[in-house]
Design a protein around this motif. Structure first.
Motif, PDB file in Angstrom:
ATOM      1  N   CYS A 171       0.836  -1.194   0.000  1.00 49.33           N
ATOM      2  CA  CYS A 171       0.000   0.000   0.000  1.00 49.33           C
ATOM      3  C   CYS A 171       0.876   1.250   0.000  1.00 49.33           C
ATOM      4  CB  CYS A 171      -0.906  -0.020   1.227  1.00 49.33           C
ATOM      5  SG  CYS A 171      -2.018   1.398   1.322  1.00 49.33           S
ATOM      6  N   ASP A 172       0.409   2.312  -0.675  1.00 47.35           N
ATOM      7  CA  ASP A 172       1.234   3.513  -0.823  1.00 47.35           C
ATOM      8  C   ASP A 172       1.067   4.524   0.316  1.00 47.35           C
ATOM      9  OD1 ASP A 172      -1.236   4.666  -1.291  1.00 47.35           O
ATOM     10  OD2 ASP A 172      -0.826   5.244  -3.360  1.00 47.35           O
ATOM     11  N   ASP A 173       0.383   4.160   1.410  1.00 46.54           N
ATOM     12  CA  ASP A 173       0.295   5.066   2.559  1.00 46.54           C
ATOM     13  C   ASP A 173       1.702   5.402   3.060  1.00 46.54           C
ATOM     14  OD1 ASP A 173      -2.408   4.894   2.369  1.00 46.54           O
ATOM     15  OD2 ASP A 173      -2.689   3.594   4.099  1.00 46.54           O
ATOM     16  N   ASP A 174       2.022   6.699   3.133  1.00 51.60           N
ATOM     17  CA  ASP A 174       3.319   7.185   3.605  1.00 51.60           C
ATOM     18  C   ASP A 174       4.492   6.807   2.700  1.00 51.60           C
ATOM     19  OD1 ASP A 174       2.393   8.491   5.951  1.00 51.60           O
ATOM     20  OD2 ASP A 174       2.226   6.550   6.945  1.00 51.60           O
ATOM     21  N   TRP A 175       4.199   6.234   1.544  1.00 42.69           N
ATOM     22  CA  TRP A 175       5.276   5.852   0.628  1.00 42.69           C
ATOM     23  C   TRP A 175       5.815   7.092  -0.074  1.00 42.69           C
ATOM     24  CZ3 TRP A 175       7.287   0.969   0.039  1.00 42.69           C
ATOM     25  CH2 TRP A 175       8.211   0.792  -0.993  1.00 42.69           C
ATOM     26  N   GLY A 176       7.146   7.168  -0.228  1.00 40.42           N
ATOM     27  CA  GLY A 176       7.726   8.344  -0.868  1.00 40.42           C
ATOM     28  C   GLY A 176       9.069   8.051  -1.495  1.00 40.42           C
ATOM     29  N   GLU A 177       9.842   9.104  -1.694  1.00 42.84           N
ATOM     30  CA  GLU A 177      11.109   8.999  -2.417  1.00 42.84           C
ATOM     31  C   GLU A 177      12.114   8.102  -1.701  1.00 42.84           C
ATOM     32  OE1 GLU A 177      13.487   9.951  -5.772  1.00 42.84           O
ATOM     33  OE2 GLU A 177      11.361  10.196  -5.319  1.00 42.84           O
ATOM     34  N   LYS A 178      12.160   8.161  -0.370  1.00 39.98           N
ATOM     35  CA  LYS A 178      13.129   7.345   0.361  1.00 39.98           C
ATOM     36  C   LYS A 178      12.837   5.859   0.189  1.00 39.98           C
ATOM     37  CE  LYS A 178      14.137  10.863   3.862  1.00 39.98           C
ATOM     38  NZ  LYS A 178      14.052  11.214   5.301  1.00 39.98           N
ATOM     39  N   GLU A 179      11.555   5.521   0.201  1.00 43.71           N
ATOM     40  CA  GLU A 179      11.183   4.119   0.014  1.00 43.71           C
ATOM     41  C   GLU A 179      11.521   3.662  -1.409  1.00 43.71           C
ATOM     42  OE1 GLU A 179       9.600   5.637   3.546  1.00 43.71           O
ATOM     43  OE2 GLU A 179       9.207   6.436   1.536  1.00 43.71           O
ATOM     44  N   ASN A 180      11.268   4.546  -2.395  1.00 45.43           N
ATOM     45  CA  ASN A 180      11.644   4.222  -3.773  1.00 45.43           C
ATOM     46  C   ASN A 180      13.142   3.969  -3.884  1.00 45.43           C
ATOM     47  OD1 ASN A 180       9.060   4.417  -4.867  1.00 45.43           O
ATOM     48  ND2 ASN A 180       9.263   6.572  -5.378  1.00 45.43           N
ATOM     49  N   ARG A 194       7.983   2.716   6.186  1.00 53.10           N
ATOM     50  CA  ARG A 194       8.751   3.949   6.398  1.00 53.10           C
ATOM     51  C   ARG A 194      10.237   3.619   6.397  1.00 53.10           C
ATOM     52  NH1 ARG A 194       4.428   4.395   9.975  1.00 53.10           N
ATOM     53  NH2 ARG A 194       3.064   6.196   9.656  1.00 53.10           N
ATOM     54  N   CYS A 195      10.970   4.233   5.490  1.00 58.88           N
ATOM     55  CA  CYS A 195      12.415   4.035   5.371  1.00 58.88           C
ATOM     56  C   CYS A 195      13.138   5.356   5.623  1.00 58.88           C
ATOM     57  CB  CYS A 195      12.789   3.521   3.982  1.00 58.88           C
ATOM     58  SG  CYS A 195      11.906   2.017   3.447  1.00 58.88           S
ATOM     59  N   SER A 196      14.378   5.273   6.057  1.00 58.68           N
ATOM     60  CA  SER A 196      15.211   6.468   6.191  1.00 58.68           C
ATOM     61  C   SER A 196      15.934   6.779   4.896  1.00 58.68           C
ATOM     62  CB  SER A 196      16.233   6.265   7.308  1.00 58.68           C
ATOM     63  OG  SER A 196      17.195   5.291   6.929  1.00 58.68           O
TER      64      SER A 196
END
Length: 344
Positions: free
Chosen positions: A265-274, A310-312
Motif C-alpha cells: 500500500c502507498d500510505d506514507d510511501w515516498g522517495e526514500k522508500e523508492n 517507512r524508510c530512512s
C-alpha cells in the motif's frame, strides 16, 4: 545511503566517488578478509586514509564483505606489495557506530588538515569465517526461524530459553542476515530432538551487540535445562521483491511472504522508500513522476502484504524499514505502490 558518496568521498587526485560505483575490498593480505583497504571509483581502486579509522569501522567493513568478526586495524603498510605511489587516496574520515551494513552508511567528513600519504593507508583484519558459521536456527521452516544453536569447540548445541527476550533475538537475526526479530512463543519440536549438548543456560543482550557472542553468556556447558526449554527464534526472512507489469526495474511493487506474492500500500510511501527498492533490485535510482500523474501500471489482485512502510533511505533492503504487521492494512489495490527506477 545516508549521504551520496559523490558528494562526500572525494579522492585527492580525482573526482568524488559515486554511490552506484562504490565497491570495497581488502588487498595484499593472507586472505580476502584481511589486508589494505581500497575503494573503487570508475574502475580505479584507491586506498583509504587512516585518520579516525577504528574497530567500529572495521566491524562494518567485515560485515559488508561477508567476513567474520573484526580483529584489528593494522597499518596498510603491513601488506606487500605496497601500492603504487600514484594510486589515489581517499582523504576522508569515516565514523561508524558499528551497526551499519556498509561503510557508505557511516558518517563521512572532509579532513580539514592536509592530505594523507600512502604511509597512512588503512588496513583491516577480519575473521575469515562468517558469523553465521557459529550461530544457526535449526529444524524450522526456513533459515530465519528455528531452534537456536551455537557452535562451541566444533560442536553444535542448543541454548536454554531462561531469560531469553526480544533484545537477544534481534542480535541473532542481525547476525544471520535475516530481517526483524518477531515476538513468538517458545516452541520446540520434540520429534527432532537430538543428542547435542545444551551449551548455554542463559543469554543476556542489550540488543545492540553485533553477535550473540558479544552478549553476557553463562558458562559453556553444565546446564540444568532440558531440551524442552530450548530457545526458538523467529526472524523475518530477507524480502524478495519484484516489479510487475513493466520490466525488472519498473512496475507495481510486490513482496513475497509465506510463498505468496502480494502488493504494498502507498500510505506514507515516498522517495526514500523508492530509493531502497531501486537499490535492493540493483536498478539505479528512482525516476520521479509528476506529482498528480496517474499510476502507470495495472493494480494488482489478491493479497496486500504491507502498509505504512517507512524508510530512512539508508537501508540496503526493504526488510530493514519499519512497517505494519504482515497482512494488516486499510487499503485497496487502487493504492498499490508502483516504482520506476533508472535501470541496471
Amino acid at each position: 545511503m545516508t549521504l551520496l558518496l559523490s558528494l562526500i568521498l572525494a579522492i585527492c587526485t580525482g573526482p568524488g566517488l559515486s554511490e552506484s560505483s562504490l565497491r570495497v575490498r581488502l588487498v595484499s593480505g593472507p586472505h580476502r578478509c584481511e589486508g589494505r583497504v581500497e575503494v573503487e571509483q570508475n574502475g580505479q581502486w584507491g586506498t583509504l586514509c587512516d585518520d579516525g579509522w577504528n574497530m567500529e569501522n572495521v566491524a562494518v567493513l567485515c560485515r559488508e564483505l561477508g567476513c567474520g568478526a573484526a580483529k584489528g586495524t593494522p597499518r596498510g603498510l603491513k601488506y606487500l606489495p605496497l601500492p603504487d605511489k600514484n594510486q589515489d587516496i581517499v582523504n576522508q574520515q569515516i565514523t561508524c557506530s558499528g551497526m551499519e551494513d556498509s561503510l557508505a552508511q557511516c558518517k563521512l567528513e572532509e579532513l580539514d588538515y592536509g592530505i594523507c600519504t600512502h604511509k597512512e593507508d588503512s588496513g583491516a583484519a577480519c575473521d575469515p569465517f562468517p558469523f553465521s558459521e557459529t550461530v544457526r536456527l535449526a529444524d524450522g521452516p526456513s533459515r530465519c526461524e528455528g531452534r537456536l544453536e551455537v557452535k562451541h569447540q566444533g560442536q553444535w548445541g542448543s541454548v536454554c530459553k531462561a531469560g531469553w527476550n526480544l533484545r537477544a533475538a534481534k542480535v541473532v537475526c542481525r547476525q544471520l542476515g535475516c530481517g526483524r526479530a518477531l515476538l513468538t512463543q517458545a516452541y520446540y519440536n520434540r520429534a527432532v530432538q537430538g543428542p547435542w549438548p545444551i551449551w548455554l543456560s542463559w543469554v543476556s543482550c542489550s540488543g545492540k551487540e553485533l553477535t550473540l557472542q558479544k552478549c553476557s553468556l553463562s558458562p559453556w556447558g553444565g546446564s540444568t535445562c532440558t531440551h524442552d526449554q530450548d530457545t526458538w527464534v523467529q526472524c523475518e526472512g530477507p524480502f524478495e521483491l519484484r516489479l510487475e507489469g513493466g520490466d525488472h526495474c519498473s512496475g507495481r511493487l510486490e513482496v513475497l511472504h509465506k510463498g505468496l506474492w502480494g502488493s504494498v500500500c502507498d500510505d506514507d510511501w515516498g522517495e526514500k522508500e523508492n530509493q531502497v527498492v531501486c537499490k535492493q533490485l540493483g536498478c539505479g535510482k528512482p525516476v520521479s513522476r509528476p506529482p498528480h500523474a496517474k499510476k502507470p501500471f495495472v493494480p494488482g489482485v489478491g493479497q496486500i502484504w504491507l502498509d505504512d512502510v517507512r524508510c530512512s533511505g539508508n537501508e540496503t533492503s526493504l526488510e530493514q524499514c519499519r512497517h505494519r504487521l504482515w497482512g494488516y492494512h486499510d487499503c485497496t489495490h487502487k493504492e498499490d505502490v508502483a516504482v520506476i527506477c533508472s535501470g541496471p
